[in-house]
Design a protein around this motif. Structure first.
Motif, PDB file in Angstrom:
ATOM      1  N   THR A   2     -22.397  55.124 -48.661  1.00 41.94           N
ATOM      2  CA  THR A   2     -22.976  54.584 -47.441  1.00 41.94           C
ATOM      3  C   THR A   2     -22.125  54.980 -46.238  1.00 41.94           C
ATOM      4  N   VAL A   3     -22.708  54.755 -45.035  1.00 41.19           N
ATOM      5  CA  VAL A   3     -21.966  55.056 -43.814  1.00 41.19           C
ATOM      6  C   VAL A   3     -20.678  54.234 -43.748  1.00 41.19           C
ATOM      7  N   LEU A   4     -20.768  52.964 -44.164  1.00 39.56           N
ATOM      8  CA  LEU A   4     -19.562  52.130 -44.166  1.00 39.56           C
ATOM      9  C   LEU A   4     -18.515  52.703 -45.116  1.00 39.56           C
ATOM     10  N   ILE A   7     -17.005  55.688 -43.396  1.00 39.25           N
ATOM     11  CA  ILE A   7     -16.063  55.238 -42.365  1.00 39.25           C
ATOM     12  C   ILE A   7     -14.765  54.767 -43.011  1.00 39.25           C
ATOM     13  N   GLY A   8     -14.897  54.081 -44.145  1.00 36.37           N
ATOM     14  CA  GLY A   8     -13.708  53.611 -44.848  1.00 36.37           C
ATOM     15  C   GLY A   8     -12.810  54.746 -45.292  1.00 36.37           C
ATOM     16  N   VAL A   9     -13.417  55.864 -45.750  1.00 32.98           N
ATOM     17  CA  VAL A   9     -12.626  57.028 -46.175  1.00 32.98           C
ATOM     18  C   VAL A   9     -11.803  57.563 -45.009  1.00 32.98           C
ATOM     19  N   ILE A  10     -12.472  57.764 -43.857  1.00 40.07           N
ATOM     20  CA  ILE A  10     -11.774  58.311 -42.690  1.00 40.07           C
ATOM     21  C   ILE A  10     -10.750  57.320 -42.148  1.00 40.07           C
ATOM     22  N   ALA A 132     -14.042  62.962 -36.281  1.00 44.91           N
ATOM     23  CA  ALA A 132     -14.722  62.606 -35.032  1.00 44.91           C
ATOM     24  C   ALA A 132     -15.977  61.791 -35.296  1.00 44.91           C
ATOM     25  N   ALA A 133     -16.587  61.974 -36.477  1.00 46.15           N
ATOM     26  CA  ALA A 133     -17.800  61.225 -36.797  1.00 46.15           C
ATOM     27  C   ALA A 133     -17.528  59.725 -36.810  1.00 46.15           C
TER      28      ALA A 133
END
Length: 606
Positions: A2-4, A7-10, A132-133
């Motif tokens: 998922t997007v979350l 985001i957690g990876v980055i 940047a995403a």
């Protein structure tokens, strides 16, 4: 994921490489929208205080407005600088992981499948876009927060002004639609764009330079490249036009809403239900809405490219994760390598390249693989090396299925020299040393491998010895001939100690017959040592029957099937396909115009 999750990876990587900068950038990005609301309220207060000749009120409001404007400008600068620095560090980490993942991918499917090649292009050098995403998502969140605050302030003037949301939503929808069109265009242009670059490389690479100097060949390449360029550009332009159309529709809605809000506020002012300061407030907030929508649109586009790259990276990494942590290859071979009912096809539904292969390659044996071009020899080698997996059937290493072995561990026990060998533009020490990385800096071992491979004449001519730079792409190095490069490529094979599988797949194509015999003679001795030390299976792939006669076992392939197996003497006595081809080749050696060194004989007599 998922997007979350993405985001957690980055976020995890950002916290590891730049925790303080990440916190500063996050706080400034989130707080900055409040400065925009404060600016609008302060401007209204200035105008209203001035209308009532309230000097103190004007001064206080002016200070607040200046602070808000400074917060917007300074906050943008601080957030931008911190994000760039964080993205750089996160991007470097991700790029290294991408390269490592690609290098450790168990099979070579990602190099032959167009979809996986597209994934590679998205993932390679895309670490900063992926980082940047995440900031794009944060920016979108901040812009949406400011949108809520803006609509709340506008509704405080008059409830009808909250209806601006009705006109904002189509604009946001159009921004998302535009991004989808752009991404679809990029995907459609990927293959023709890659083809155009390949044709360009073909025209400028030294290996094809002589052929492309023919004017008609150059024109042909130019025309084909132009066709691919037109195809790629057409797909991209079509996508951009569709995106622009969607955005135009969205901004038309916004213009209608913005004009309606200003007209309503003007009416309130003219009827005495609102002040001129309120009109300035609404005008400022409406302008900020436009910037909010632009921020959301840019964030959507930036995050879409970044997520596409991150998703591609994860798809590439999935193949590696499924093969890591497997069984460990044996220390030495006792039984050998067995292939049972092995089939292989490049794509589902296609005609198999290999069909019903049943073979036993005994431990310690030297096995020759022969057959015409297209018979499946190299594909069989790829399967044994673990570069590809059988479509059906099984390959076992001393009874253990190859697909259950840890792929990296198996590769460390395989050494190979291929016809299409790599030319590493390093110094000689490392160009040969990559054949066995634990000994890459062992000068004595590298020198011994060079001499064992018969590359001593090449090595002795190089100024600087092991420190001589090879190739001219990355410095003032020494360019070698095809035969010289091939001899150094063979030295990498001689460097590896105690392999379980050693492959020579047409590795002497650039050498003359005399040099080829020297190489195979040297490697025959190497094969004996490997067989004693580790039960190594040595696999020779060659079109020249004179080089394979001494093999312990000869396997004849034809149209993807094993048609004959035995020693040279056994196959000649059977008078089958091997014997027929062997006689044809021997007859060609007796032609007067093809002299061979004294003592060279090819015995294919039955």
């Amino acid at each position: 994921m998922t997007v979350l999750g993405q985001i957690g990876v980055i976020a995890r990587i950002a916290w590891q490489v730049a925790p303080l900068r990440s916190i500063v950038a996050l706080l400034v990005t989130v707080v900055q929208p409040l400065a925009g609301a404060l600016l609008a309220v302060s401007l209204r207060a200035i105008l209203d205080a001035a209308a009532h000749r309230d000097i103190e009120g004007v001064m206080i409001a002016a200070i607040l407005a200046a602070a808000a404007q400074g917060g917007i400008a300074l906050g943008w600068s601080v957030a931008t600088v911190q994000r760039v620095l964080v993205n750089q560090r996160v991007g470097e980490r991700i790029d290294r992981e991408v390269l490592l993942t690609i290098a450790n991918t168990p099979t070579m499917d990602h190099l032959t499948d167009p979809k996986q090649l597209h994934d590679l292009e998205l993932a390679q050098r895309g670490g900063q876009r992926m980082a940047a995403a995440t900031w794009s998502v944060v920016t979108i969140g901040a812009a949406l927060l400011q949108l809520v605050v803006t609509l709340a302030l506008m509704s405080s003037v008059h409830p009808a002004l909250a209806g601006m949301l009705v006109f904002v939503l189509p604009t946001l929808w159009s921004a998302r639609t535009a991004v989808r069109h752009v991404l679809a265009g990029a995907a459609a242009a990927a293959i023709p764009d890659r083809a155009e670059r390949a044709l360009f490389d073909l025209a400028v690479e030294p290996t094809g330079w002589r052929e492309t100097r023919n004017p008609r060949t150059a024109e042909f390449l130019r025309d084909r490249a132009a066709e691919r360029h037109t195809e790629a550009t057409g797909a991209a332009v079509t996508a951009e036009v569709r995106a622009a159309g969607a955005q135009a529709i969205g901004w038309a809605f916004f213009l209608i809403g913005w004009s309606s809000c200003l007209l309503l506020t003007c009416q309130l002012v003219l009827t005495g239900r609102a002040t001129f300061g309120t009109l300035l407030l609404v005008a400022t907030l409406a302008a900020q809405l436009r910037y909010n929508i632009v921020a959301v649109s840019s964030g959507l586009q930036g995050s879409a490219y970044g997520w596409a790259g991150l998703a591609a990276y994860q798809r590439i990494g999935a193949g590696r994760r499924t093969r890591s942590g497997g069984a460990t290859p044996p220390g030495r071979l006792d039984d050998g390598i067995r292939l049972t009912a092995v089939d292989f096809a490049h794509q589902p539904g296609q005609e198999p390249v290999l069909r019903d292969i049943n073979l036993h390659l005994p431990a310690g044996a030297t096995v020759a693989l022969v057959g015409a071009h297209g018979s499946g020899k190299t594909t069989l080698v790829d399967l044994l090396c673990g570069f590809r997996q059988p479509t059906s059937g099984q390959i076992t290493i001393d009874g253990v299925p190859l697909q259950t072995l840890d792929s990296a561990a198996w590769r460390r026990r395989v050494v190979a020299a291929f016809q299409d060998y790599a030319r590493f533009p390093f110094r000689v020490q490392h160009s040969v040393g990559v054949g066995d990385l634990p000994r890459v800096d062992d000068s004595a071992a590298v020198t011994a491998a060079i001499r064992a491979a018969g590359a001593a004449p090449v090595f002795d001519e190089l100024p600087g010895g092991l420190g001589a730079l090879l190739g001219t792409r990355f410095g003032d190095g020494r360019e070698l001939s095809g035969g010289q490069w091939q001899r150094l490529a063979l030295a990498k094979v001689f460097l590896r100690a105690r392999p379980l599988l050693a492959v020579l797949d047409e590795p002497t194509a650039a050498l003359d017959v005399h040099a080829e015999r020297e190489v195979y003679t040297a490697y025959t001795e190497q094969a004996r040592q490997n067989a004693t030390a580790a039960g190594t299976v040595t696999l020779l792939v060659s079109h020249r029957f004179s080089t394979v006669q001494a093999a312990d076992l000869i396997v004849m392939l034809d149209h993807g099937q094993v048609v004959e197996v035995g020693t040279h003497a056994e196959l000649v006595s059977q008078d089958g396909r091997y014997a027929h081809l062997c006689r044809l080749q021997a007859a060609s050696f007796r032609y007067p115009q093809l002299p061979y060194p004294t003592g060279h004989r090819t015995s294919c007599a039955s």
